[in-house]
Design a protein around this motif. Structure first.
Motif, PDB file in Angstrom:
ATOM      1  N   ILE A 121       0.990  -1.103  -0.052  1.00 42.91           N
ATOM      2  CA  ILE A 121      -0.064  -0.097  -0.108  1.00 42.91           C
ATOM      3  C   ILE A 121       0.890   1.311   0.092  1.00 42.91           C
ATOM      4  CG2 ILE A 121      -1.502   1.391   1.458  1.00 42.91           C
ATOM      5  CD1 ILE A 121      -3.030  -0.964   2.159  1.00 42.91           C
ATOM      6  N   GLU A 122       1.755   1.108   0.800  1.00 43.69           N
ATOM      7  CA  GLU A 122       2.856   2.349   0.759  1.00 43.69           C
ATOM      8  C   GLU A 122       3.386   2.658  -0.723  1.00 43.69           C
ATOM      9  OE1 GLU A 122       4.490   2.471   5.266  1.00 43.69           O
ATOM     10  OE2 GLU A 122       5.739   3.178   3.592  1.00 43.69           O
ATOM     11  N   MET A 123       3.856   1.316  -1.337  1.00 44.72           N
ATOM     12  CA  MET A 123       4.401   1.784  -2.457  1.00 44.72           C
ATOM     13  C   MET A 123       3.227   2.262  -3.512  1.00 44.72           C
ATOM     14  SD  MET A 123       6.900  -1.244  -3.688  1.00 44.72           S
ATOM     15  CE  MET A 123       7.134  -2.584  -2.274  1.00 44.72           C
ATOM     16  N   ALA A 124       2.187   1.801  -3.405  1.00 44.29           N
ATOM     17  CA  ALA A 124       1.104   2.286  -4.344  1.00 44.29           C
ATOM     18  C   ALA A 124       1.026   3.769  -3.893  1.00 44.29           C
ATOM     19  CB  ALA A 124      -0.240   1.313  -4.103  1.00 44.29           C
ATOM     20  N   ILE A 125       1.073   4.179  -2.686  1.00 46.90           N
ATOM     21  CA  ILE A 125       0.665   5.675  -2.442  1.00 46.90           C
ATOM     22  C   ILE A 125       1.839   6.438  -2.929  1.00 46.90           C
ATOM     23  CG2 ILE A 125       0.530   7.250  -0.678  1.00 46.90           C
ATOM     24  CD1 ILE A 125      -0.982   5.400   1.203  1.00 46.90           C
ATOM     25  N   THR A 126       3.116   6.013  -3.034  1.00 45.56           N
ATOM     26  CA  THR A 126       4.035   6.788  -3.288  1.00 45.56           C
ATOM     27  C   THR A 126       4.097   6.820  -4.973  1.00 45.56           C
ATOM     28  OG1 THR A 126       5.680   5.810  -1.899  1.00 45.56           O
ATOM     29  CG2 THR A 126       6.536   6.807  -3.480  1.00 45.56           C
ATOM     30  N   GLU A 127       3.568   5.557  -5.522  1.00 42.22           N
ATOM     31  CA  GLU A 127       3.538   5.566  -7.056  1.00 42.22           C
ATOM     32  C   GLU A 127       2.274   6.790  -7.222  1.00 42.22           C
ATOM     33  OE1 GLU A 127       3.237   1.924  -8.735  1.00 42.22           O
ATOM     34  OE2 GLU A 127       2.549   2.739 -10.780  1.00 42.22           O
ATOM     35  N   LEU A 128       1.379   6.771  -6.731  1.00 44.80           N
ATOM     36  CA  LEU A 128       0.160   7.412  -7.070  1.00 44.80           C
ATOM     37  C   LEU A 128       0.702   9.067  -6.868  1.00 44.80           C
ATOM     38  CD1 LEU A 128      -2.656   7.688  -7.885  1.00 44.80           C
ATOM     39  CD2 LEU A 128      -3.368   7.818  -5.721  1.00 44.80           C
ATOM     40  N   ASP A 129       1.369   9.283  -5.744  1.00 43.59           N
ATOM     41  CA  ASP A 129       1.784  10.870  -5.673  1.00 43.59           C
ATOM     42  C   ASP A 129       2.640  11.217  -6.726  1.00 43.59           C
ATOM     43  OD1 ASP A 129       2.113  10.514  -1.946  1.00 43.59           O
ATOM     44  OD2 ASP A 129       0.456  11.561  -3.405  1.00 43.59           O
TER      45      ASP A 129
ATOM     46  N   GLY B 289     -11.366  12.579  -7.084  1.00 41.49           N
ATOM     47  CA  GLY B 289     -12.762  13.172  -7.515  1.00 41.49           C
ATOM     48  C   GLY B 289     -12.475  14.214  -8.393  1.00 41.49           C
ATOM     49  N   SER B 290     -13.574  14.541  -9.253  1.00 43.80           N
ATOM     50  CA  SER B 290     -13.533  15.628 -10.202  1.00 43.80           C
ATOM     51  C   SER B 290     -13.459  17.113  -9.469  1.00 43.80           C
ATOM     52  CB  SER B 290     -14.432  15.587 -11.174  1.00 43.80           C
ATOM     53  OG  SER B 290     -15.964  15.273 -10.385  1.00 43.80           O
ATOM     54  N   ASN B 291     -13.681  17.127  -7.967  1.00 45.62           N
ATOM     55  CA  ASN B 291     -13.835  18.203  -7.160  1.00 45.62           C
ATOM     56  C   ASN B 291     -12.717  18.508  -6.482  1.00 45.62           C
ATOM     57  OD1 ASN B 291     -14.401  16.109  -6.012  1.00 45.62           O
ATOM     58  ND2 ASN B 291     -16.205  16.558  -4.989  1.00 45.62           N
ATOM     59  N   PHE B 292     -11.603  17.654  -6.477  1.00 45.13           N
ATOM     60  CA  PHE B 292     -10.378  18.246  -5.805  1.00 45.13           C
ATOM     61  C   PHE B 292      -9.377  18.530  -7.093  1.00 45.13           C
ATOM     62  CE2 PHE B 292     -10.440  17.413  -1.605  1.00 45.13           C
ATOM     63  CZ  PHE B 292     -10.998  16.310  -1.441  1.00 45.13           C
ATOM     64  N   PRO B 293      -9.127  20.045  -7.289  1.00 44.63           N
ATOM     65  CA  PRO B 293      -8.059  20.646  -8.241  1.00 44.63           C
ATOM     66  C   PRO B 293      -6.804  19.920  -7.844  1.00 44.63           C
ATOM     67  CG  PRO B 293      -8.743  22.180  -6.916  1.00 44.63           C
ATOM     68  CD  PRO B 293      -9.678  21.051  -6.282  1.00 44.63           C
ATOM     69  N   GLY B 294      -5.899  19.712  -8.740  1.00 41.39           N
ATOM     70  CA  GLY B 294      -4.580  19.035  -8.574  1.00 41.39           C
ATOM     71  C   GLY B 294      -4.651  17.736  -8.372  1.00 41.39           C
ATOM     72  N   LEU B 295      -5.671  16.931  -8.256  1.00 42.18           N
ATOM     73  CA  LEU B 295      -5.481  15.446  -8.049  1.00 42.18           C
ATOM     74  C   LEU B 295      -5.810  14.898  -9.352  1.00 42.18           C
ATOM     75  CD1 LEU B 295      -7.121  14.545  -4.604  1.00 42.18           C
ATOM     76  CD2 LEU B 295      -4.814  14.618  -5.071  1.00 42.18           C
ATOM     77  N   VAL B 296      -5.077  13.913  -9.740  1.00 39.70           N
ATOM     78  CA  VAL B 296      -5.151  13.062 -10.949  1.00 39.70           C
ATOM     79  C   VAL B 296      -6.353  12.130 -10.693  1.00 39.70           C
ATOM     80  CG1 VAL B 296      -4.138  11.665 -12.553  1.00 39.70           C
ATOM     81  CG2 VAL B 296      -2.614  13.003 -11.180  1.00 39.70           C
ATOM     82  N   PRO B 297      -7.282  12.290 -11.778  1.00 35.73           N
ATOM     83  CA  PRO B 297      -8.652  11.594 -11.792  1.00 35.73           C
ATOM     84  C   PRO B 297      -8.130  10.100 -11.989  1.00 35.73           C
ATOM     85  CG  PRO B 297      -8.501  12.844 -13.815  1.00 35.73           C
ATOM     86  CD  PRO B 297      -7.347  13.253 -12.900  1.00 35.73           C
ATOM     87  N   LEU B 298      -7.798   9.218 -11.224  1.00 36.14           N
ATOM     88  CA  LEU B 298      -7.416   8.105 -11.444  1.00 36.14           C
ATOM     89  C   LEU B 298      -8.591   7.199 -10.973  1.00 36.14           C
ATOM     90  CD1 LEU B 298      -3.826   7.610 -10.689  1.00 36.14           C
ATOM     91  CD2 LEU B 298      -4.633   7.667 -12.952  1.00 36.14           C
ATOM     92  N   PHE B 299      -9.121   6.139 -11.845  1.00 36.12           N
ATOM     93  CA  PHE B 299     -10.205   5.352 -11.231  1.00 36.12           C
ATOM     94  C   PHE B 299      -9.917   3.833 -12.053  1.00 36.12           C
ATOM     95  CE2 PHE B 299     -12.836   8.581  -9.453  1.00 36.12           C
ATOM     96  CZ  PHE B 299     -12.672   9.618 -10.264  1.00 36.12           C
TER      97      PHE B 299
END
Lengths: 93, 184
Positions: free
Chosen positions: A21-29, B3-13
């Motif tokens: 999970i930590e790796m996934a969070i880092t990757e997402l960031d 979410g589409s309401n958070f600016p700067g967050l990538v919309p990943l689903f």
């Protein structure tokens, strides 16, 4: 792009999940940061400051396409270099 | 968090679980995606260089035909033309008039259509190559279009025609890009 290395065994099933999970969070960031930087960089380079109309011009569209493609290419190359350096570093010591 | 309401967050689903807009139920997801795909294709087609060329050519043809129509009614006032048609009956006269009008509209429309299509096509190609939107696209495209249209009259005439068309299109573009006062 993904930094998921070999699975590190842990005593409890919860611990292994935490590592992943930590790796996934880092990757997402990382991806979020990459996306934001790409958007701001390509916007600064391609989209003019004078907003005469709401739609993108043909020139701006072509510029953005090229900018995103170049950014992706460079990101991939830099990631490969970093990984190879990291692997070489791990192997040597 | 995503979410589409958070600016700067990538919309990943996860795949197939993207959020649908307000009124679309879950079982219409395929139809919605299909509609989106069609919409994207139509937008891409309408922004392509070929479509713009065809549109400009058609517009040029319409303008040329309209101008020729207006001038044909004045041309019929010519006494020589009137004399030529003096011996015919009314219906034949009318048919002759309309036929000449149609011929004039067709030739004038073709000329204007060529101009419009050439200019728009070359400008679109230049802009796609440079990836910039400024006035030099119009100037260069005007020069090339003018040169191509005057290619049968020798090099000097082609150059002069190109310069004239470039100046004309630069003037028009400067007018179109002028700073309009704020509407506040």
């Amino acid at each position: 792009m993904s930094f998921l290395g070999g699975a590190r065994s842990s005593t409890s099933a919860g611990g292994l999940n935490n590592d992943k999970i930590e790796m996934a969070i880092t990757e997402l960031d990382t991806i979020t940061d990459f996306f934001n930087r790409m958007v701001s960089s390509c916007h600064a380079k391609c989209v003019g400051t004078r907003y005469a109309e709401g739609d993108l011009n043909k020139g701006e569209m072509v510029c953005i396409d090229r900018c995103v493609a170049k950014y992706n290419e460079v990101q991939k190359k830099v990631g490969e270099k970093i990984q190879s350096r990291g692997a070489a570093g791990n192997a040597s010591g | 968090m995503n979410g589409s309401n958070f600016p700067g967050l990538v919309p990943l689903f996860p795949d197939g679980k993207e959020p649908l807009p307000q009124g679309v139920p879950e079982d219409e997801r395929d139809a919605y995606n299909q509609m989106k795909k069609t919409e994207r294709f139509m937008t891409m087609a309408s922004e392509s260089c070929g479509f713009k060329t065809v549109l400009a050519g058609g517009g040029g043809f319409a303008i040329g035909a309209f101008f020729s129509l207006m001038s044909a009614s004045f041309a019929y006032e010519d006494p020589l033309v009137r004399q030529q048609h003096a011996t015919l009956k009314t219906t034949q006269k009318a048919r002759e008039v309309f036929r000449e009008m149609g011929r004039g509209m067709w030739s004038s429309g073709k000329g204007f259509g060529k101009v419009g299509a050439l200019f728009a096509g070359i400008e679109c190609v230049i802009e796609s190559y440079r990836a910039k939107n400024d006035i030099y696209n119009s100037v260069a495209s005007g020069f090339l279009a003018g040169g191509i249209l005057a290619r049968n009259s020798g090099p000097k005439a082609a150059f002069g025609g190109g310069m004239a068309f470039a100046a004309f299109s630069a003037a028009i573009d400067m007018f179109l890009r002028r700073e309009t006062p704020d509407e506040d």
